[in-house]
Write a protein that holds these residues in place. Structure first.
Motif, PDB file in Angstrom:
ATOM      1  N   LYS A  51     -47.830  -2.762 -51.157  1.00 26.64           N
ATOM      2  CA  LYS A  51     -48.379  -3.550 -50.058  1.00 26.64           C
ATOM      3  C   LYS A  51     -49.761  -3.038 -49.667  1.00 26.64           C
ATOM      4  O   LYS A  51     -50.101  -1.876 -49.880  1.00 26.64           O
ATOM      5  N   THR A  52     -50.540  -3.935 -49.093  1.00 27.64           N
ATOM      6  CA  THR A  52     -51.828  -3.505 -48.558  1.00 27.64           C
ATOM      7  C   THR A  52     -51.586  -2.594 -47.372  1.00 27.64           C
ATOM      8  O   THR A  52     -50.497  -2.587 -46.772  1.00 27.64           O
ATOM      9  N   GLU A 109     -54.485  -3.225 -38.670  1.00 26.60           N
ATOM     10  CA  GLU A 109     -55.824  -3.626 -39.112  1.00 26.60           C
ATOM     11  C   GLU A 109     -56.888  -3.077 -38.176  1.00 26.60           C
ATOM     12  O   GLU A 109     -57.949  -2.614 -38.635  1.00 26.60           O
ATOM     13  N   ARG A 110     -56.591  -3.088 -36.904  1.00 21.61           N
ATOM     14  CA  ARG A 110     -57.556  -2.579 -35.934  1.00 21.61           C
ATOM     15  C   ARG A 110     -57.814  -1.085 -36.160  1.00 21.61           C
ATOM     16  O   ARG A 110     -58.959  -0.623 -36.158  1.00 21.61           O
ATOM     17  N   ALA A 111     -56.725  -0.328 -36.383  1.00 21.26           N
ATOM     18  CA  ALA A 111     -56.863   1.109 -36.606  1.00 21.26           C
ATOM     19  C   ALA A 111     -57.606   1.397 -37.912  1.00 21.26           C
ATOM     20  O   ALA A 111     -58.443   2.295 -37.977  1.00 21.26           O
ATOM     21  N   LEU A 155     -48.773  -0.147 -43.059  1.00 18.59           N
ATOM     22  CA  LEU A 155     -48.891   0.663 -41.844  1.00 18.59           C
ATOM     23  C   LEU A 155     -48.505  -0.089 -40.580  1.00 18.59           C
ATOM     24  O   LEU A 155     -48.679   0.424 -39.471  1.00 18.59           O
ATOM     25  N   ALA A 156     -47.952  -1.289 -40.746  1.00 17.40           N
ATOM     26  CA  ALA A 156     -47.577  -2.092 -39.573  1.00 17.40           C
ATOM     27  C   ALA A 156     -46.535  -1.376 -38.717  1.00 17.40           C
ATOM     28  O   ALA A 156     -46.620  -1.365 -37.481  1.00 17.40           O
ATOM     29  N   GLY A 174     -47.507  -2.963 -35.540  1.00 16.97           N
ATOM     30  CA  GLY A 174     -47.694  -4.339 -35.981  1.00 16.97           C
ATOM     31  C   GLY A 174     -48.896  -4.440 -36.905  1.00 16.97           C
ATOM     32  O   GLY A 174     -49.765  -3.558 -36.910  1.00 16.97           O
ATOM     33  N   PRO A 175     -48.980  -5.512 -37.704  1.00 15.79           N
ATOM     34  CA  PRO A 175     -50.086  -5.653 -38.642  1.00 15.79           C
ATOM     35  C   PRO A 175     -51.446  -5.785 -37.973  1.00 15.79           C
ATOM     36  O   PRO A 175     -52.451  -5.303 -38.503  1.00 15.79           O
TER      37      PRO A 175
END
Length: 282
Positions: free
Chosen positions: A229-230, A246-248, A235-236, A241-242
């Motif tokens: 997985k990406t 993405e923010r992190a 890391l969700a 959460g996804p």
């Protein structure tokens, strides 16, 4: 000085009533040239105090003492631990005072006042990675090491980002040290003969990373738990959460579309600094 050959190893085992067990990962080296090659590959300094895990019947121990280094040997099998000092007195009496034997599990043992600077060991294949990482975390005096492990494990420990076998062991070892391949060891030099090839992994420790190890290791574990997985998806759970993942990742300067095997240990430390609870390091 005489090192242990095939006949010596078998005679010692017979006298002690030792039958190598798969449970303890016991495969004893019986070739003097091999143990001397291991000692040379370790690139020990004259003042290095060597920590040897799983000395077994003493083949490598004798070669380390022959090189002039003090050795602290940790052996989990009580009969082997009890017999090692006598073996050294028999084969290497002039160096017997340089040997300390501790009976116990390397994952739990207390080294007391011994502060080893180098790890040199023929490690049982089933616990090689946990032992190396545990010792690097718990014995800060270690500066270098040379371990013999299953060839597949050697490849994983020394792999770099982008490699097919790069994973959790690769990144966690990189946290502590710079690793290198240091040669192969044929199965024929062991008794009993294992059904796998062995490899040598050398490493030099470096300055401690300026980051939280527990948080970083939690991110590494999460990233490789679902390595196809990406990072945004893998890391969700860690981030909540996804979207949060993405923010992190973007805050850490990492593309959310990448996968774990493409990141360096420095990348993981930057991600871990963004958010997430601290989990016990593994």
């Amino acid at each position: 000085m005489t090192l242990l050959g095939p006949a010596d190893v078998r005679q010692l085992a017979e006298r002690l009533g030792i039958r190598p067990t798969k449970q303890l990962g016991q495969n004893f080296v019986h070739d003097p040239n091999t143990v001397r090659r291991i000692v040379r590959a370790a690139e020990l300094a004259p003042d290095d105090v060597v920590l040897e895990v799983g000395p077994g019947l003493g083949s490598l121990t004798l070669a380390l003492l022959e090189a002039g280094n003090a050795v602290c040997a940790v052996e989990i099998d009580p009969p082997l631990a009890a017999a090692l000092p006598e073996t050294v007195r028999q084969y290497c009496p002039e160096q017997a005072g340089r040997l300390t034997v501790i009976a116990g599990d390397a994952l739990r043992v207390d080294l007391g006042g011994v502060k080893p600077t180098a790890l040199v060991a023929n490690l049982p294949y089933n616990v090689a990675v946990p032992v190396v990482l545990h010792l690097l975390a718990s014995v800060p005096s270690l500066r270098r090491g040379l371990v013999m492990v299953q060839k597949e494990v050697a490849d994983r420990l020394t792999a770099g980002p982008g490699s097919r076998v790069y994973g959790v062991p690769s990144v966690k070892l990189a946290w502590y040290a710079t690793a290198r391949q240091a040669g192969k060891v044929p199965a024929s030099v062991f008794w009993p003969v294992p059904n796998v090839e062995s490899g040598l992994v050398g490493f030099e420790t470096h300055e401690a990373v300026d980051a939280d190890r527990a948080k970083t290791f939690a991110v590494i574990d999460a990233a490789f738990a679902q390595r196809r997985k990406t990072l945004r998806a893998a890391l969700a759970g860690w981030a909540g959460g996804p979207v949060q993942a993405e923010r992190a990742l973007r805050a850490a300067g990492v593309d959310p579309g990448l996968r774990g095997e493409q990141l360096t240990v420095e990348d993981f430390t930057r991600i871990a600094s963004q958010r997430g609870p601290a989990n016990p390091p593994g």
